[in-house]
Design a protein around this motif. Structure first.
Motif, short mmCIF file in Angstrom:
data_model
loop_
_atom_site.label_atom_id
_atom_site.label_comp_id
_atom_site.label_asym_id
_atom_site.label_seq_id
_atom_site.Cartn_x
_atom_site.Cartn_y
_atom_site.Cartn_z
N ALA A 111 50.87 -28.19 -30.97
CA ALA A 111 50.06 -29.40 -31.18
C ALA A 111 48.68 -28.99 -31.66
O ALA A 111 48.34 -27.80 -31.72
CB ALA A 111 49.97 -30.21 -29.90
N ASP A 112 47.88 -29.97 -32.01
CA ASP A 112 46.55 -29.69 -32.57
C ASP A 112 45.54 -29.26 -31.52
O ASP A 112 44.48 -28.74 -31.85
CB ASP A 112 46.04 -30.92 -33.33
N SER A 113 45.86 -29.48 -30.25
CA SER A 113 44.98 -29.04 -29.16
C SER A 113 45.83 -28.66 -27.97
O SER A 113 46.99 -29.08 -27.85
CB SER A 113 44.01 -30.17 -28.76
N ALA A 114 45.27 -27.85 -27.07
CA ALA A 114 45.97 -27.46 -25.86
C ALA A 114 46.28 -28.67 -25.00
O ALA A 114 47.35 -28.76 -24.38
CB ALA A 114 45.14 -26.45 -25.08
N GLU A 115 45.34 -29.62 -24.98
CA GLU A 115 45.54 -30.84 -24.18
C GLU A 115 46.72 -31.66 -24.69
O GLU A 115 47.52 -32.17 -23.91
CB GLU A 115 44.27 -31.68 -24.19
N GLU A 116 46.83 -31.77 -26.02
CA GLU A 116 47.94 -32.53 -26.58
C GLU A 116 49.26 -31.81 -26.33
O GLU A 116 50.29 -32.45 -26.05
CB GLU A 116 47.74 -32.75 -28.08
N ALA A 117 49.26 -30.49 -26.42
CA ALA A 117 50.47 -29.73 -26.13
C ALA A 117 50.91 -29.94 -24.68
O ALA A 117 52.11 -30.11 -24.41
CB ALA A 117 50.24 -28.25 -26.41
N ASP A 118 49.96 -29.94 -23.75
CA ASP A 118 50.28 -30.22 -22.35
C ASP A 118 50.90 -31.60 -22.20
O ASP A 118 51.87 -31.78 -21.46
CB ASP A 118 49.01 -30.14 -21.50
N TYR A 119 50.32 -32.57 -22.90
CA TYR A 119 50.78 -33.96 -22.84
C TYR A 119 52.22 -34.07 -23.36
O TYR A 119 53.08 -34.67 -22.71
CB TYR A 119 49.83 -34.81 -23.68
N LEU A 120 52.49 -33.46 -24.52
CA LEU A 120 53.82 -33.55 -25.12
C LEU A 120 54.86 -32.77 -24.32
O LEU A 120 56.05 -33.14 -24.29
CB LEU A 120 53.78 -33.02 -26.55
N ALA A 121 54.43 -31.69 -23.67
CA ALA A 121 55.36 -30.84 -22.95
C ALA A 121 55.75 -31.38 -21.58
O ALA A 121 56.78 -30.97 -21.02
CB ALA A 121 54.76 -29.44 -22.78
#
Length: 334
Positions: free
Chosen positions: A228-238
């Motif tokens: 994802a474009d940010s670590a926070e978004e990756a956490d959210y999607l995961a």
């Protein structure tokens, strides 16, 4: 490094199988545009959460709506099937889509003990020697007769212009030497969450014997990856994927949910320890392009990976496409 997709056709919460297939058709076409090399469908029986129970049919359909993408099975669970039928299915497929068909040779059941009995028509499965069975399949693919107890028959269609590409599937490292002896590609499912000594992959390369299918060793490793474009978004999607993994570890099926629905969910200390272990061992990988690329570079160096396969059942289709597109950019595919 070549890229591929490993797909269980994971259904989103509230999604019908028809909707899941329609979404998958669109996704396959997007993957082809990104210049991924191959797309494999898993074989999972009696699963409410996954809609890939007939991977050969999925591969055939998707081969018909694409032009250059290799389609295959990850894998065909050979314990359930006649070697002749497996070979004829894949010789038919490679005749219809020359030089675009892969055969992932799986030795697991792809289902529960009840599913094994159902696939064996109500009889206990005899658990034949799976490696001997693979050798018979390879004989048939090469238009050779099988041993006499198989009836001295050969597999039709005869002499197709191209061979399907057979890969031995593994998740523990036990099949690596057999892959080498038979001259097959070796596909390791790291996302299954089983630790394996990196020496296994070197042993495969050191003992590889060229065959009509492969003239040199080829190592493929499958991961669950969310970019994802940010670590926070990756956490959210995961988060939904992590929740499903925790459920699977405790024998519970948890549907693939909208990340918005579970964004405030807090894992127990035990569940968080489980997930931390998954990330530390790189069964799961998430983050920005830069973070993921650094991890994959280390994995490539450690294991000697020739091809990377990715299973990422991200709920949102646009976010899923974006994740795979970022991976394609990492390896200069687009």
């Amino acid at each position: 490094m070549e890229l591929g997709v490993h797909d269980l056709v994971t259904l989103n919460k509230g999604e019908t199988p028809e909707e899941g297939y329609e979404r998958t058709k669109k996704f396959v076409k997007e993957i082809e545009k990104m210049n991924y090399k191959r797309y494999w469908f898993a074989e999972h029986h009696n699963s409410k959460g996954h809609a890939s129970s007939s991977p050969e049919l999925m591969a055939a359909y998707m081969a018909a709506i694409t032009d250059k993408l290799r389609l295959g099975t990850g894998g065909t669970m050979i314990m359930h099937y006649s070697p002749l039928k497996v070979a004829e299915n894949f010789k038919t497929l490679t005749t219809l889509a020359p030089d675009r068909i892969d055969l992932g040779l799986g030795r697991a059941p792809g289902g529960s003990p009840n599913d094994i009995v159902a696939l064996a028509q109500g009889q206990p499965n005899s658990f034949d020697d799976q490696y001997d069975k693979i050798k018979i399949i390879l004989h048939y693919l090469l238009d050779e007769e099988a041993p006499s107890f198989y009836g001295n028959t050969s597999a039709a269609p005869h002499h197709p212009t191209t061979l399907p590409e057979p890969w031995m599937l593994g998740s523990s490292g036990q099949s690596a030497m057999k892959s080498a002896e038979m001259g097959l590609g070796y596909s390791f499912a790291k996302f299954f969450g089983i630790e394996t000594d990196p020496d296994v992959f070197q042993l495969y390369r050191d003992h590889f014997e060229p065959s009509p299918f492969f003239d040199q060793p080829s190592v493929m490793v499958s991961y669950q990856i969310i970019v994802a474009d940010s670590a926070e978004e990756a956490d959210y999607l995961a988060k939904p994927i992590e929740l499903a993994q925790v459920g699977l570890a405790s024998g519970r099926l948890i549907e693939n949910m909208d990340p918005e629905e579970v964004k405030d969910y807090e894992f127990s200390p035990r569940a968080q320890d489980f997930l931390d272990n998954y990330y530390e061992n790189r069964f799961l990988i998430k983050g920005t392009s830069e973070h993921v690329q650094s991890i994959l570079a280390e994995e490539q160096e450690l294991l000697g990976i020739n091809e990377l396969m990715v299973y990422a059942p991200i709920f949102n289709q646009e976010a899923r496409i974006h994740s795979y597109k970022e991976l394609a950019k990492m390896f200069n595919k687009i």
